[in-house]
Design a protein around this motif. Sequence first.
Motif, PDB file in Angstrom:
ATOM      1  N   LEU A 105      -8.995 -13.626   8.858  1.00 39.76           N
ATOM      2  CA  LEU A 105      -9.321 -12.833   9.481  1.00 39.76           C
ATOM      3  C   LEU A 105      -8.427 -12.533  10.655  1.00 39.76           C
ATOM      4  CD1 LEU A 105     -10.198  -9.945   9.121  1.00 39.76           C
ATOM      5  CD2 LEU A 105     -12.669 -11.120   9.766  1.00 39.76           C
ATOM      6  N   PRO A 106      -8.629 -13.217  11.553  1.00 37.91           N
ATOM      7  CA  PRO A 106      -8.129 -13.239  13.182  1.00 37.91           C
ATOM      8  C   PRO A 106      -6.151 -13.348  12.112  1.00 37.91           C
ATOM      9  CG  PRO A 106      -8.900 -15.459  12.921  1.00 37.91           C
ATOM     10  CD  PRO A 106      -9.179 -14.817  11.452  1.00 37.91           C
ATOM     11  N   TYR A 107      -6.225 -13.987  11.042  1.00 39.57           N
ATOM     12  CA  TYR A 107      -4.719 -13.439  11.786  1.00 39.57           C
ATOM     13  C   TYR A 107      -4.073 -12.183  11.061  1.00 39.57           C
ATOM     14  CZ  TYR A 107      -3.936 -18.707  11.974  1.00 39.57           C
ATOM     15  OH  TYR A 107      -4.080 -20.153  12.491  1.00 39.57           O
ATOM     16  N   TYR A 108      -4.632 -11.464  10.067  1.00 42.98           N
ATOM     17  CA  TYR A 108      -4.673 -10.497   9.794  1.00 42.98           C
ATOM     18  C   TYR A 108      -4.681  -9.435  11.222  1.00 42.98           C
ATOM     19  CZ  TYR A 108      -4.852 -10.177   4.396  1.00 42.98           C
ATOM     20  OH  TYR A 108      -4.738 -10.306   3.798  1.00 42.98           O
ATOM     21  N   LYS A 109      -5.335  -9.451  11.745  1.00 41.89           N
ATOM     22  CA  LYS A 109      -5.282  -9.144  13.114  1.00 41.89           C
ATOM     23  C   LYS A 109      -4.430  -8.943  14.197  1.00 41.89           C
ATOM     24  CE  LYS A 109     -10.531  -9.005  13.652  1.00 41.89           C
ATOM     25  NZ  LYS A 109     -11.787  -8.528  14.448  1.00 41.89           N
ATOM     26  N   LEU A 110      -3.611 -10.472  14.473  1.00 38.53           N
ATOM     27  CA  LEU A 110      -2.300 -10.481  14.945  1.00 38.53           C
ATOM     28  C   LEU A 110      -1.409  -9.720  14.582  1.00 38.53           C
ATOM     29  CD1 LEU A 110      -2.872 -14.781  15.797  1.00 38.53           C
ATOM     30  CD2 LEU A 110      -2.308 -12.411  17.254  1.00 38.53           C
ATOM     31  N   ALA A 111      -1.420 -10.287  12.806  1.00 35.87           N
ATOM     32  CA  ALA A 111      -0.201  -8.967  12.328  1.00 35.87           C
ATOM     33  C   ALA A 111      -0.012  -7.172  12.132  1.00 35.87           C
ATOM     34  CB  ALA A 111       0.428  -9.551  11.245  1.00 35.87           C
ATOM     35  N   LEU A 114      -4.296  -5.021   7.657  1.00 39.83           N
ATOM     36  CA  LEU A 114      -5.692  -4.312   6.952  1.00 39.83           C
ATOM     37  C   LEU A 114      -5.873  -5.421   5.770  1.00 39.83           C
ATOM     38  CD1 LEU A 114      -6.028  -0.984   8.201  1.00 39.83           C
ATOM     39  CD2 LEU A 114      -6.899  -2.786   9.627  1.00 39.83           C
ATOM     40  N   PRO A 115      -6.526  -5.669   5.734  1.00 35.68           N
ATOM     41  CA  PRO A 115      -6.451  -6.130   3.816  1.00 35.68           C
ATOM     42  C   PRO A 115      -6.877  -5.226   3.378  1.00 35.68           C
ATOM     43  CG  PRO A 115      -8.221  -7.656   5.397  1.00 35.68           C
ATOM     44  CD  PRO A 115      -7.519  -6.315   6.574  1.00 35.68           C
ATOM     45  N   VAL A 116      -7.367  -5.408   2.508  1.00 35.27           N
ATOM     46  CA  VAL A 116      -7.608  -3.954   1.102  1.00 35.27           C
ATOM     47  C   VAL A 116      -8.648  -3.168   0.756  1.00 35.27           C
ATOM     48  CG1 VAL A 116      -6.948  -4.271  -2.047  1.00 35.27           C
ATOM     49  CG2 VAL A 116      -5.874  -5.800  -0.640  1.00 35.27           C
ATOM     50  N   LYS A 117      -9.292  -3.395   0.609  1.00 37.20           N
ATOM     51  CA  LYS A 117     -10.399  -2.688   0.959  1.00 37.20           C
ATOM     52  C   LYS A 117     -10.220  -2.163   2.483  1.00 37.20           C
ATOM     53  CE  LYS A 117     -14.413  -4.638  -1.437  1.00 37.20           C
ATOM     54  NZ  LYS A 117     -15.297  -5.520  -1.405  1.00 37.20           N
ATOM     55  N   GLU A 118     -10.687  -2.390   3.571  1.00 43.76           N
ATOM     56  CA  GLU A 118      -9.509  -1.345   4.387  1.00 43.76           C
ATOM     57  C   GLU A 118      -8.510  -0.659   4.624  1.00 43.76           C
ATOM     58  OE1 GLU A 118     -10.586  -4.584   4.871  1.00 43.76           O
ATOM     59  OE2 GLU A 118     -12.484  -4.937   6.023  1.00 43.76           O
ATOM     60  N   LEU A 120      -7.625   0.148   2.397  1.00 40.60           N
ATOM     61  CA  LEU A 120      -8.063   1.890   1.030  1.00 40.60           C
ATOM     62  C   LEU A 120      -9.114   2.529   2.191  1.00 40.60           C
ATOM     63  CD1 LEU A 120      -8.680   0.040  -1.735  1.00 40.60           C
ATOM     64  CD2 LEU A 120      -6.511   1.543  -1.444  1.00 40.60           C
ATOM     65  N   GLU A 121      -9.683   2.538   2.640  1.00 37.19           N
ATOM     66  CA  GLU A 121     -10.846   3.374   3.648  1.00 37.19           C
ATOM     67  C   GLU A 121      -9.821   4.002   3.988  1.00 37.19           C
ATOM     68  OE1 GLU A 121     -13.720   3.911   3.559  1.00 37.19           O
ATOM     69  OE2 GLU A 121     -14.257   2.865   1.221  1.00 37.19           O
ATOM     70  N   PHE A 122      -8.693   3.683   5.274  1.00 35.87           N
ATOM     71  CA  PHE A 122      -7.940   3.960   5.956  1.00 35.87           C
ATOM     72  C   PHE A 122      -7.152   4.653   6.074  1.00 35.87           C
ATOM     73  CE2 PHE A 122      -4.087   4.024   8.645  1.00 35.87           C
ATOM     74  CZ  PHE A 122      -4.998   4.662   9.929  1.00 35.87           C
ATOM     75  N   LYS A 123      -6.344   4.914   4.402  1.00 29.45           N
ATOM     76  CA  LYS A 123      -6.196   5.978   3.905  1.00 29.45           C
ATOM     77  C   LYS A 123      -6.753   6.787   3.256  1.00 29.45           C
ATOM     78  CE  LYS A 123      -1.585   3.436   3.805  1.00 29.45           C
ATOM     79  NZ  LYS A 123      -0.225   3.118   3.391  1.00 29.45           N
ATOM     80  N   ALA A 124      -7.664   6.990   3.331  1.00 30.39           N
ATOM     81  CA  ALA A 124      -8.756   7.496   2.190  1.00 30.39           C
ATOM     82  C   ALA A 124      -9.430   9.021   3.221  1.00 30.39           C
ATOM     83  CB  ALA A 124      -9.519   6.973   1.547  1.00 30.39           C
TER      84      ALA A 124
END
Length: 124
Positions: A105-111, A114-118, A120-124
């Motif tokens: 998760l910290p590496y997702y934030k650095l890059a 967003l993970p898959v669930k987030e 999809l929520e963001f795009k919807a």
Amino acid sequence: RGQALGAKKGKTLGVLLDEQLLLDRQLGNVKRTCFLMSRNLWSVSSALDLTIRLLLVKQLVISRVDFCNILYYNLPWCRLKSLNSVLNQSIRFVFGIHDRKVDLLPYYKLAHVLPVKERLEFKA
């Protein structure tokens, strides 16, 4: 030449569809092509710095995950886990993480990914 009306599967706009619209073929195809692309990237990773690895992952892997991903919105998590594993593997590649026990998760934030669930929520 189109398929017959009673066809069990088809392809439209690059999305592989099946009879029940479970998108198993589509998810499998995305996972397969992304892992193939990632494997090719790993072979040249020693010659790339972090910013180039991140750029390549976003352009070659994450763009494939994002293509028509609104279709995945109501799919159960058990079907989406394969896409999440693609993103996890991509983050490991970018930051050179070989230990699978590391919290990503910290590496997702650095890059700024967003993970898959987030996603999809963001795009919807």
